[in-house]
Design an enzyme around this catalytic site. Structure first.
Site, PDB file in Angstrom:
ATOM      1  N   LYS A 166       0.814  -1.211   0.000  1.00  0.00           N
ATOM      2  CA  LYS A 166       0.000   0.000   0.000  1.00  0.00           C
ATOM      3  C   LYS A 166       0.857   1.275   0.000  1.00  0.00           C
ATOM      4  O   LYS A 166       0.602   2.192  -0.773  1.00  0.00           O
ATOM      5  CB  LYS A 166      -0.907  -0.017   1.229  1.00  0.00           C
ATOM      6  N   ARG A 223      11.047 -10.445   5.164  1.00  0.00           N
ATOM      7  CA  ARG A 223      11.868  -9.232   5.198  1.00  0.00           C
ATOM      8  C   ARG A 223      13.032  -9.362   6.172  1.00  0.00           C
ATOM      9  O   ARG A 223      12.874  -9.861   7.271  1.00  0.00           O
ATOM     10  CB  ARG A 223      11.011  -8.062   5.700  1.00  0.00           C
TER      11      ARG A 223
END
Ligand SMILES: [Zn+2]
Length: 217
Positions: free
Chosen positions: A13, A127
């Site tokens: 986003k 990540r």
């Protein structure tokens, strides 16, 4: 154009918000940035927000809404804006509608980024961040460092932030489903929602979003 961007954590986003705002020449208004700016400038709202955060509590909707209002009234937001992270529940969405109505404004579109749950968990939980510099970010699958656990840029140690653990991601998704997803139905009843598949290359997702906005016009 006045746009609201919605999507679960891990759907990209923030990245899409930046790219869309640049292309459309409108400011990207994210709640994260609003909080940081108000707190660092020590505005009344910032001090209020900080008092809640310091006590380990959620910042009340009224405070978030007031910050968003201030920001939307800045001259650069006259031609529109892209909201990211706000509204994040139905009562905020209702407050936003009231706010826009008093200014004689309307939303043009709500972009709903959709990504399969397992995919967003994989994106976030994979990540790895450098201990020396948080901007040095890798991913065990999508952008692995040359040497496992070692930063390509500076040789620092790579680690998984607590926020990125699978358990935390699943919790955040749960909150998203119960709190934020209902605003999709709220905006659907206004005919504003365009659903965008948030899978595949970043550029492709941006292209889909821009296409959807064109169709809406
Ligand atoms: Zn590094």
């Amino acid at each position: 154009m006045r746009i609201v961007l919605v999507g679960p954590p891990g759907a990209g986003k923030g990245t899409q918000a930046t790219r869309l705002a640049e292309t459309l020449h409108i400011p990207h208004i994210s709640t994260g940035d609003l909080f940081r700016a108000n707190i660092s400038q020590q505005t009344e709202l910032g001090k209020l927000a900080k008092s809640y955060m310091d006590a380990g509590n959620l910042v009340p909707d009224e405070v978030t809404i007031a910050m968003a209002k201030d920001r939307m009234e800045q001259p650069d937001a006259e031609g529109g804006f892209l909201l990211d992270g706000f509204p994040r529940n139905v009562s905020q969405a209702e407050a936003l509608d009231e706010l826009l109505e008093t200014e004689d404004m309307k939303l043009d579109a709500v972009l709903d980024l959709e990504a399969p749950e397992d995919e967003v968990v994989k994106r976030i939980a994979g990540r790895r961040v450098c201990r020396n510099e948080s901007a040095h970010v890798f991913h065990v699958t999508y952008s692995p460092p040359k040497k496992e656990g070692v930063c390509d840029v500076c040789g620092g140690e790579l680690y998984q932030r607590d926020d990125d653990s699978e358990e935390t991601v699943r919790k955040r998704l749960e909150v998203y489903h119960t709190q934020t997803e209902p605003i999709i139905d709220y905006y659907k009843s206004q005919g504003l929602v365009a659903t965008i598949a948030a899978t595949g290359p970043v550029e492709e997702v941006t292209r889909r979003a821009l296409e959807a906005l064109k169709r809406d016009k």
